[in-house]
Scaffold this active site. Structure first.
Site, short mmCIF file in Angstrom:
data_model
loop_
_atom_site.label_atom_id
_atom_site.label_comp_id
_atom_site.label_asym_id
_atom_site.label_seq_id
_atom_site.Cartn_x
_atom_site.Cartn_y
_atom_site.Cartn_z
N ASP A 91 -12.20 6.14 -6.21
CA ASP A 91 -10.61 6.44 -6.52
C ASP A 91 -9.93 5.43 -7.17
O ASP A 91 -10.65 4.22 -7.36
CB ASP A 91 -9.79 6.56 -5.23
CG ASP A 91 -9.93 5.42 -4.23
OD1 ASP A 91 -11.03 5.43 -3.40
OD2 ASP A 91 -9.26 4.28 -4.46
N ASP A 104 -7.18 3.72 -6.42
CA ASP A 104 -6.44 2.92 -5.42
C ASP A 104 -4.93 3.50 -5.77
O ASP A 104 -4.59 4.77 -5.96
CB ASP A 104 -6.32 1.46 -5.76
CG ASP A 104 -5.97 0.68 -4.41
OD1 ASP A 104 -6.38 1.05 -3.28
OD2 ASP A 104 -5.00 -0.23 -4.57
#
Ligand code: ADE
Length: 254
Positions: free
Chosen positions: A212, A214
């Site tokens: 991802d 973040d």
């Protein structure tokens, strides 16, 4: 014959992958490790696999008994350690599904046992301080990068991993602060694992799997665990291929 310890484990315990698999229950002065070790061979190389969060993934990051895990692998005769870890990216050019071999670490954890050297006899000469300027083993990193290039995997050479306490993810402000500090990746497990490996003198390197972006990104919906797990599972095959390819290339003790 040297043995490679693999920390992470999840997805690598596939019986087709590991030859002559056998479970070994180990105890240490710090208690048992996260799970029994799985001993066997991968790519002709003797390995000891350890599931950091337990076989059923029941141990949250702050509760991992890192000291027991590291001592258990050392007790089995491991001479090299390879760790895998899911992480968030703090950089636009490092995207989900890509792999990174980090070269630096920032420990932003708060409540963990971070040393084997918390007791020593009186006297400054007995205090133990470990050099940690370069927390990841250069030779293992080099072999991982070579193997990754050979397999044509999306792989980044270097990056600073920052470990947070968790289990929550970072706020947007924290995520931006980590960027200002020069961090490239954020996760919840590499510290103090890397620190403890250094205290034992065990060469240690990490394959970080980006799941991802973040929390810093304005144009992305907030980070959700099911999506993160789906990215990790979808890319596990890359991670497994990399570890399998690198294992025979790791020479005897560095
Ligand atoms: N593990 C995977 N993604 C993460 C993130 N964004 N922060 C901390 N740990 C993670």
């Amino acid at each position: 014959m040297s043995i490679v310890g693999i920390i992470g484990g999840s997805g690598l315990e596939n019986p087709q992958l590991i030859e002559n698999a056998r479970e070994v229950t180990v105890d240490t002065p710090y208690g048992p490790p996260s799970a029994p070790l799985l001993r066997g061979r991968i790519g002709g190389r003797e390995v000891a696999l350890l599931a950091r969060h337990g076989r059923e993934h029941t141990i949250p990051p702050s509760q991992v008994n890192n000291r027991a895990n590291l001592l258990a692998l050392q007790e089995q005769g491991c001479t090299h350690l390879l760790a895998s870890a899911a992480c968030g990216s703090l950089r636009q050019d490092i995207g989900p599904g890509e792999l990174v071999i980090p070269d630096q670490l920032i420990d932003f954890t708060r409540f963990r046992a971070v040393t084997f050297h918390d007791h020593f006899p009186p006297g400054i000469e007995n205090a133990r301080h470990t050099a940690l300027a370069d927390p990841f083993a250069a030779e293992i990193r080099k072999q991982l990068l070579m193997a990754g290039r050979h397999l044509e995997l999306p792989l980044h050479d270097g990056g600073t991993m920052l470990t947070i306490e968790g289990p929550r993810f970072s706020t947007r402000a924290e995520s931006r602060m980590f960027q200002l500090w020069g961090a490239d990746l954020v996760n919840m497990t590499i510290a103090p694992e890397a620190v403890l490996a250094a205290e034992l003198g065990l060469p240690y390197a990490v394959v970080a799997m980006v799941t991802d972006y973040d929390s810093w990104k304005e144009d992305e919906p907030p980070l959700q665990v099911p999506e993160l797990v789906a990215v990790f599972r979808g890319n596990l095959e890359k991670l497994s291929r990399l570890l399998i390819t690198v294992l025979p290339r790791l020479a005897n003790p560095i």
